[in-house]
Design an enzyme around this catalytic site. Structure first.
Site, PDB file in Angstrom:
ATOM      1  N   GLN A  11      43.183 -21.674 -46.682  1.00  0.00           N
ATOM      2  CA  GLN A  11      42.079 -20.779 -47.006  1.00  0.00           C
ATOM      3  C   GLN A  11      42.398 -20.006 -48.273  1.00  0.00           C
ATOM      4  O   GLN A  11      43.533 -19.575 -48.495  1.00  0.00           O
ATOM      5  CB  GLN A  11      41.832 -19.816 -45.842  1.00  0.00           C
ATOM      6  CG  GLN A  11      40.614 -18.943 -46.021  1.00  0.00           C
ATOM      7  CD  GLN A  11      40.094 -18.399 -44.703  1.00  0.00           C
ATOM      8  OE1 GLN A  11      40.481 -18.865 -43.632  1.00  0.00           O
ATOM      9  NE2 GLN A  11      39.217 -17.418 -44.768  1.00  0.00           N
ATOM     10  N   SER A  92      49.538 -23.344 -44.285  1.00  0.00           N
ATOM     11  CA  SER A  92      48.717 -22.711 -43.256  1.00  0.00           C
ATOM     12  C   SER A  92      47.671 -23.697 -42.729  1.00  0.00           C
ATOM     13  O   SER A  92      48.022 -24.710 -42.135  1.00  0.00           O
ATOM     14  CB  SER A  92      48.072 -21.437 -43.826  1.00  0.00           C
ATOM     15  OG  SER A  92      47.380 -20.715 -42.839  1.00  0.00           O
ATOM     16  N   LEU A  93      46.396 -23.418 -42.955  1.00  0.00           N
ATOM     17  CA  LEU A  93      45.308 -24.316 -42.574  1.00  0.00           C
ATOM     18  C   LEU A  93      45.567 -25.749 -43.022  1.00  0.00           C
ATOM     19  O   LEU A  93      45.193 -26.710 -42.348  1.00  0.00           O
ATOM     20  CB  LEU A  93      44.009 -23.791 -43.182  1.00  0.00           C
ATOM     21  CG  LEU A  93      42.792 -24.711 -43.220  1.00  0.00           C
ATOM     22  CD1 LEU A  93      42.288 -24.978 -41.816  1.00  0.00           C
ATOM     23  CD2 LEU A  93      41.707 -24.085 -44.088  1.00  0.00           C
ATOM     24  N   ARG A 117      39.631 -22.275 -34.614  1.00  0.00           N
ATOM     25  CA  ARG A 117      40.630 -21.374 -35.213  1.00  0.00           C
ATOM     26  C   ARG A 117      39.940 -20.312 -36.058  1.00  0.00           C
ATOM     27  O   ARG A 117      40.238 -19.121 -35.964  1.00  0.00           O
ATOM     28  CB  ARG A 117      41.597 -22.215 -36.052  1.00  0.00           C
ATOM     29  CG  ARG A 117      42.748 -21.468 -36.729  1.00  0.00           C
ATOM     30  CD  ARG A 117      43.551 -22.497 -37.518  1.00  0.00           C
ATOM     31  NE  ARG A 117      44.803 -22.008 -38.075  1.00  0.00           N
ATOM     32  CZ  ARG A 117      44.949 -21.561 -39.322  1.00  0.00           C
ATOM     33  NH1 ARG A 117      43.914 -21.507 -40.132  1.00  0.00           N
ATOM     34  NH2 ARG A 117      46.149 -21.171 -39.744  1.00  0.00           N
ATOM     35  N   HIS A 203      48.318 -14.725 -39.986  1.00  0.00           N
ATOM     36  CA  HIS A 203      49.763 -14.868 -39.786  1.00  0.00           C
ATOM     37  C   HIS A 203      50.432 -13.531 -39.463  1.00  0.00           C
ATOM     38  O   HIS A 203      51.520 -13.237 -39.964  1.00  0.00           O
ATOM     39  CB  HIS A 203      50.409 -15.512 -41.010  1.00  0.00           C
ATOM     40  CG  HIS A 203      49.820 -16.846 -41.353  1.00  0.00           C
ATOM     41  ND1 HIS A 203      49.988 -17.959 -40.552  1.00  0.00           N
ATOM     42  CD2 HIS A 203      49.012 -17.231 -42.374  1.00  0.00           C
ATOM     43  CE1 HIS A 203      49.321 -18.972 -41.078  1.00  0.00           C
ATOM     44  NE2 HIS A 203      48.718 -18.555 -42.170  1.00  0.00           N
ATOM     45  N   GLN A 252      52.186 -21.247 -36.106  1.00  0.00           N
ATOM     46  CA  GLN A 252      51.729 -20.724 -37.394  1.00  0.00           C
ATOM     47  C   GLN A 252      50.604 -19.716 -37.260  1.00  0.00           C
ATOM     48  O   GLN A 252      50.305 -18.980 -38.198  1.00  0.00           O
ATOM     49  CB  GLN A 252      51.291 -21.854 -38.324  1.00  0.00           C
ATOM     50  CG  GLN A 252      50.204 -22.756 -37.771  1.00  0.00           C
ATOM     51  CD  GLN A 252      49.146 -23.096 -38.793  1.00  0.00           C
ATOM     52  OE1 GLN A 252      48.125 -22.452 -38.838  1.00  0.00           O
ATOM     53  NE2 GLN A 252      49.384 -24.123 -39.584  1.00  0.00           N
TER      54      GLN A 252
END
Length: 317
Positions: A11, A92-93, A117, A203, A252
């Protein structure tokens, strides 16, 4: 011998018009990916990717599937040209697209997870308002100490959320605590401190409240052992089994993105070329700063995609 890593963005890489350069040249991608994605989500995701409006595309439950889908479609185009990675990683994503690339997860299952998510993350600020800030030029240990002291003094969650490159760290947590971290980071000698315009405290421990719901969805999803080597940015280490693939996605949610360590471990394993697969060029920039000797290609528009295809296929031949 050249070793290529595909890296997948998270993102923050979204923009209106992303992926349009792909469907203009390969119209069959609409029926292969975009229409099924729209139907699966009950959302005009394709139109939002290509036309916006930007305000909708910035909404976390839309942003995350949009970035993911653009990466998966870009991956298809690379595959059509015979371009394959030696190893994959995602920021991440981006780990969802990396696991799809590695054969550990079906793309439609991953899309459903990514949508959930984003939806769950968007609810966090309603209960515990949070924010994020980038800190440039402080050692990780110094910033970790500042976060720990403020969390202990206030009882508010705040911690280092992203280790993006040797100079750039990101903190995440309750807004009041992040504001105080920013103030103390400046006093400690940070070269720059930037309040990030993001809607969710990614996070951070604030995500604990949605962890159980998301873990349930992960448990109901079919994972497989990766058929291509994967390094997880949640651990900076390898993912070798189906159980490990699910575990890193669970970890994560609240854990740190260890991108510096991930890229360093990739280069230590012989990777000397990075291809950023998907929208934006942020991840490519981080890779250049962490591994300046490596070659980095991005795929964000038609010109850069052609350059990446030309460079990688020429090397293969």
């Amino acid at each position: 011998m050249t070793r290529t890593a595909f890296v997948f963005p998270g993102q923050g890489s979204q923009r209106v018009g992303m992926g349009r350069h792909l469907v203009e040249r390969w119209p069959d991608l609409v029926d292969r990916y975009y229409r099924p994605a729209d139907d699966l989500l009950g959302l005009p995701l394709s139109r939002l990717c290509w036309e916006g409006p930007e305000a909708c595309l910035q909404d976390t439950p839309v942003t995350q599937p949009a970035v993911f889908l653009t990466s998966v479609v870009t991956l298809d185009v690379l595959g059509r040209h015979g371009v394959r990675p030696d190893v994959v990683a995602g920021h991440s994503l981006g780990e969802y697209a990396a696991l799809v690339c590695a054969g550990a997860l079906d793309w439609q299952d991953a899309l459903a997870l990514v949508r959930l998510r984003g939806e769950l993350m968007a609810t966090v600020n309603d209960r515990a308002p949070g924010s994020m800030a980038a800190v440039i030029g402080l050692a990780p240990s110094t910033l970790e100490g500042i976060c720990a002291d403020i969390a202990a003094a206030t009882g508010l969650a705040v911690d280092v959320a992203n280790d993006n490159d040797p100079a750039q760290l990101v903190v995440s947590g309750r807004t009041e605590a992040v504001t105080e971290v920013m103030r103390q980071a400046r006093l400690a000698g940070a070269l720059r401190v930037v309040d990030l315009n993001v809607p969710v405290s990614f996070h951070s421990a604030l995500m604990d409240g949605i962890a159980a719901d998301f873990a349930e969805a992960l448990d109901e999803t079919a994972f497989r052992a990766p058929s291509v080597p994967v390094l997880s940015a949640a651990t900076a280490g390898p993912v070798t089994t189906a159980a490990e693939a699910a575990a890193v996605l669970r970890r994560q949610l609240t854990g740190r993105v260890r991108w510096t360590g991930t890229v360093r471990n990739l280069t230590a394993a012989g990777v000397d070329r990075f291809v950023e697969v998907g929208p934006g060029r942020v991840l490519g920039g981080l890779c250049r700063r962490i591994a300046p000797e490596a070659r980095v290609r991005t795929t964000d528009d038609a010109r850069r995609l052609d350059q990446a295809l030309g460079a990688v296929t020429a090397a293969v031949v």
